[in-house]
Design an enzyme around this catalytic site. Structure first.
Site, mmCIF file in Angstrom:
data_model
loop_
_atom_site.group_PDB
_atom_site.id
_atom_site.type_symbol
_atom_site.label_atom_id
_atom_site.label_comp_id
_atom_site.label_asym_id
_atom_site.label_seq_id
_atom_site.Cartn_x
_atom_site.Cartn_y
_atom_site.Cartn_z
ATOM 1 N N GLU A 39 0.707 -1.188 0.040
ATOM 2 C CA GLU A 39 0.075 0.054 -0.074
ATOM 3 C C GLU A 39 0.902 1.441 -0.061
ATOM 4 O O GLU A 39 0.822 2.279 -0.612
ATOM 5 C CB GLU A 39 -1.047 -0.042 1.360
ATOM 6 C CG GLU A 39 -1.935 1.097 1.124
ATOM 7 C CD GLU A 39 -2.809 1.236 2.639
ATOM 8 O OE1 GLU A 39 -2.606 0.409 3.480
ATOM 9 O OE2 GLU A 39 -3.539 1.939 2.597
ATOM 10 N N CYS B 129 3.256 -2.028 22.103
ATOM 11 C CA CYS B 129 2.294 -2.963 22.707
ATOM 12 C C CYS B 129 2.776 -3.663 24.083
ATOM 13 O O CYS B 129 1.980 -4.321 24.840
ATOM 14 C CB CYS B 129 1.931 -4.135 21.663
ATOM 15 S SG CYS B 129 1.443 -3.320 20.134
ATOM 16 N N LYS C 26 -8.094 -3.687 21.991
ATOM 17 C CA LYS C 26 -8.541 -4.702 20.900
ATOM 18 C C LYS C 26 -9.826 -5.525 21.370
ATOM 19 O O LYS C 26 -10.445 -6.008 20.293
ATOM 20 C CB LYS C 26 -7.495 -5.846 21.363
ATOM 21 C CG LYS C 26 -6.157 -5.486 20.739
ATOM 22 C CD LYS C 26 -5.743 -5.490 19.225
ATOM 23 C CE LYS C 26 -4.696 -5.118 18.586
ATOM 24 N NZ LYS C 26 -4.802 -4.758 17.322
ATOM 25 N N GLU D 74 -17.587 -3.268 11.622
ATOM 26 C CA GLU D 74 -17.144 -3.575 10.310
ATOM 27 C C GLU D 74 -16.135 -4.936 10.214
ATOM 28 O O GLU D 74 -15.919 -5.397 9.226
ATOM 29 C CB GLU D 74 -16.509 -2.630 9.596
ATOM 30 C CG GLU D 74 -15.317 -1.770 10.502
ATOM 31 C CD GLU D 74 -15.724 -0.945 11.620
ATOM 32 O OE1 GLU D 74 -16.852 -0.779 12.023
ATOM 33 O OE2 GLU D 74 -14.821 -0.076 11.857
#
Lengths: 166, 576
Positions: free
Chosen positions: B283, B504, B359, B367
């Site tokens: 991308e 994270c 999360k 979606e």
């Protein structure tokens, strides 16, 4: 439980004209440090109280988090989240008035008007608020209705005083 | 340096001027208890647990906010000090529910620990208690204001570190409570769901929404084929939940423990991280080559996504359209894996083990059902998995390590480093470099994007194009980059943003405590994992290659768009 949220959920009846004036107040103070309290003060003078919509407008306008605006509004007794009645009753519960029976005066007011401290009668006639010391300790217990001071008050006199205001 | 000499409990101590008594005591090895104090973040001196006697002072001083003075004589353990601390604790306890046995923080609560340390056996001041409703309005974070001790640590991390300002003191005196504006539910305000507030809460006033019961139920259901994916950061932290020191890598032990718990397949989010790099890397190349919106910004951190949706909706076109690895995994588990293994996707129950509370929110986004089912059924934080492992009596440190299952358990070092700030950027650069230049990247270590600096920058020469990148972690740091992007002053092609400080490994679902020292050790573990891998570039992952051959076609292809890419929602800053 003591929460103020239900009351301030109401949709404020703020006219277009008042919104514009509020924006002017915000513009006047924008960018000045410590502007929040002054803006809230003037906003309350303009609208009569500080509904949620007005607080959001202030938060947006001054670029201050809404949580901080609400925090300040609920910290200072001066600010109100509810519309005020046409006549404001302030009951002094400062030390001197307290020991001289302010509680009984407040109780009588609440019974007579059918509301509790911090509320407004459904006809919009009276609001009751407790304040701390009006500087008239020798005259306690003291209440103030609008600009009139009633000193050395006994509960029996409450109904006749209320009759003077419509 | 301007040094000050003082005496603490009879010891001579020399520290720089401006040091607080608390810090000086720490340097001298004297342990002063604290409660509201949170180094660099909440230094307000409000709880008074850290009071000490200073000779000549009229009253006890809060050591966390009192600077040292020349010749100061400090005593930290006198009858007056002990009595004051006990009184403070008793007053806090007088308005605190005695629910320790059933509290999520039982055994890991700072208030409980202090009550124990000071031998509080009864509370003299039992009076009225404030009662507030529990807030279970969000899929990620539960607020139990009755356990709040008004220390303001949550509010400080939310406003100073994350610049979200979801929480503030509402009301005054006995009625005051740290809450969203208007005592609103957390789901009604602009909250990123990052859970940093949970990490700093000394009590059980803030916790994750617990999914362990749902997962136990699925594991016990013979009709369910329960697969689990483990996030990159979790292998460097779950050990702490099981008594191992911070920075212990438990990858193989974790796999074995999950199998012992009864999961039918133990897969790895690292695999999906490799896949994310394939999609996101292509991308980026496409945006650079075809004049797409730049800088492109990463999209794998769901707290970050919710933040940009609320606070910078005008910048949403900068986000990569890639789903996060968790959601890519879920979508593939219920399509590709279901097909390949001949299992009806309706019987597949996907559990994620994540370092993250956001999360849980992400998995519930409407979606995230491109497989025709919820792509992810339940999300466990590192803490919840720790509870399950302890409940099952598994000794994580001693269990014999095992390997992940095929096919979705195969990964590279590039997937592993997603767990630390800068890792996604580094993983992307490893792949993009080779795809664009066609040359082998010999040194895969992009040191410039590693580490705990708030904003990091680097540039890489890609066949004559100088690609400029930036990395931010923690939403306050993200804001700095976003404001530059907004003004058109960000000269970058690609930006990585992680919601939580440290990435994270410092996520809101991670073991408590989490602080910078612990973050650094966890980050070391992540890079150790990377170095130990045979493959360290995502495009070399053989299962990813097979997945494209057998199922997806090519990166950014039709099926990828259907399953692996998503869209975002502009949200209000005020009323949600």
């Amino acid at each position: 439980m003591r929460m103020a949220c239900e009351e301030c959920r109401c949709s404020a009846e703020i006219t277009q004209d008042k919104w514009e004036k509020l924006d002017e107040i915000i513009a006047k103070y924008k960018g000045r440090p410590g502007a929040l309290i002054q803006v809230l003060h003037e906003a309350q003078e303009l609208i009569g109280y500080l509904p949620r919509e007005a607080q959001v407008r202030v938060a947006e306008g001054l670029d201050i988090p809404l949580s901080e605006v609400y925090s300040v509004v609920t910290f200072y007794a001066l600010f109100s989240l509810k519309p005020k009645g046409r006549h404001q009753i302030n009951v002094c519960k400062g030390t001197a008035c307290y020991v001289r029976g302010a509680d009984r005066i407040l109780e009588k007011l609440e019974d007579t008007l059918g509301i509790t401290e911090g509320d407004t009668t459904s006809d919009g006639r009276f609001s009751i608020e407790v304040v701390r010391c009006m500087g008239a300790c020798g005259l306690g217990p003291v209440i103030r209705v609008d600009d009139d001071i009633y000193a050395r008050l006994k509960p029996d006199r409450v109904p006749e005083i209320l009759k003077k205001y419509d | 340096m301007d040094l000050v000499t003082l005496t603490i409990d009879g010891q001579r101590v020399q520290v720089p001027r401006g040091t607080t008594i608390l810090e000086a005591a720490e340097a001298a090895g004297v342990d002063i208890p604290t409660l509201c104090y949170l180094k660099d973040i909440n230094v307000v001196g409000s709880c008074r647990v850290c009071v000490v006697e200073v000779e000549g002072a009229k009253s006890l001083q809060a050591s966390c906010v009192t600077p040292v003075g020349e010749g100061m004589v400090v005593r930290t353990n006198t009858p007056a000090v002990r009595e004051a601390r006990r009184t403070v604790l008793e007053l806090i306890l007088s308005n605190h529910p005695f629910e320790c046995l059933t509290c999520v923080r039982n055994g890991n609560c700072e208030l409980q620990a202090l009550a124990n340390r000071f031998g509080i056996r009864d509370v003299e001041y039992m009076g009225e208690r404030a009662t507030f409703p529990r807030d279970e309005s969000t899929p990620a974070i539960v607020r139990d204001p009755n356990k709040c001790i008004l220390c303001r640590r949550c509010m400080s991390v939310c406003s100073k570190v994350q610049t979200v300002f979801a929480l503030a003191p509402n009301g005054r005196g006995f009625d005051s409570m740290i809450a969203p504006a208007f005592f609103d539910d957390l789901s009604n305000v602009a909250c990123a769901q990052c859970g940093q507030c949970i990490l700093v809460c000394p009590t059980g006033a803030l916790s994750e929404r617990d999914h362990t019961q749902e997962v136990w139920a699925a594991l016990a259901d013979p009709r369910k084929h329960v697969v689990v994916q483990t996030a990159p950061a979790v292998r460097a932290t779950v050990g702490e939940e099981c008594g191992l020191p911070a920075g212990t890598l438990v990858t193989g032990n974790l796999v074995a423990a999950l199998r012992r718990l009864g999961f039918d397949r133990v897969f790895d989010t690292d695999f999906a991280a490799d896949l994310t790099i394939m999609e996101e890397g292509h991308e980026l190349i496409e945006r650079i080559e075809h004049g797409g919106r730049l800088p492109m910004i990463t999209s794998c951190s769901p707290g970050w996504i919710k933040f940009i949706e609320h606070f910078y909706p005008e910048l949403l076109p900068h986000l990569s359209t890639c789903k996060s690895p968790q959601q890519m995994f879920g979508a593939l588990a219920k399509t590709y894996y279901a097909e390949k293994s001949g299992i009806d996707p309706r019987d597949i129950f996907v559990v994620s083990v994540m370092p993250c509370t956001a999360k849980k929110f992400e998995a519930k986004r409407p979606e995230m059902t491109s497989s025709g089912y919820p792509d992810v059924d339940a999300v466990l934080t590192s803490r919840e998995l720790g509870r399950m492992i302890r409940e099952a009596g598994i000794d994580l440190g001693a269990i014999e390590p095992e390997d992940y299952d095929l096919p979705l358990g195969i990964s590279t070092g590039a997937g592993a480093i997603f767990g630390a700030t800068g890792g996604v950027m580094e993983a992307a650069l490893r792949t993009v470099y080779e795809v664009v230049t066609g040359k082998e990247l010999t040194n895969v270590d992009f040191e410039d994007v590693r580490g705990l600096a708030g904003v990091k920058e680097a540039s890489v020469d890609l066949a004559g194009l100088n690609v400029r990148v930036a990395v931010a972690h923690g939403l306050g740091n993200a804001r700095k980059l976003l404001d530059k992007v907004k003004k058109g002053e960000a000269p970058y092609h690609f930006i990585e943003i992680m919601c939580c400080p440290g990435g994270c490994i410092g996520g809101g679902g991670q073991p408590i405590p989490t602080n910078d020292e612990i973050r650094a050790r966890r980050i070391d573990a992540i890079y150790r994992e990377d170095r130990g891998m045979k493959l360290r570039k995502s495009h070399e992952n053989p299962v990813v290659q097979e997945l494209y051959r057998e199922f997806l076609g090519k990166p950014l292809g039709h099926k990828s768009h259907e399953l692996l890419h998503t869209r975002y929602t502009a949200r209000s800053r005020y009323v949600v």
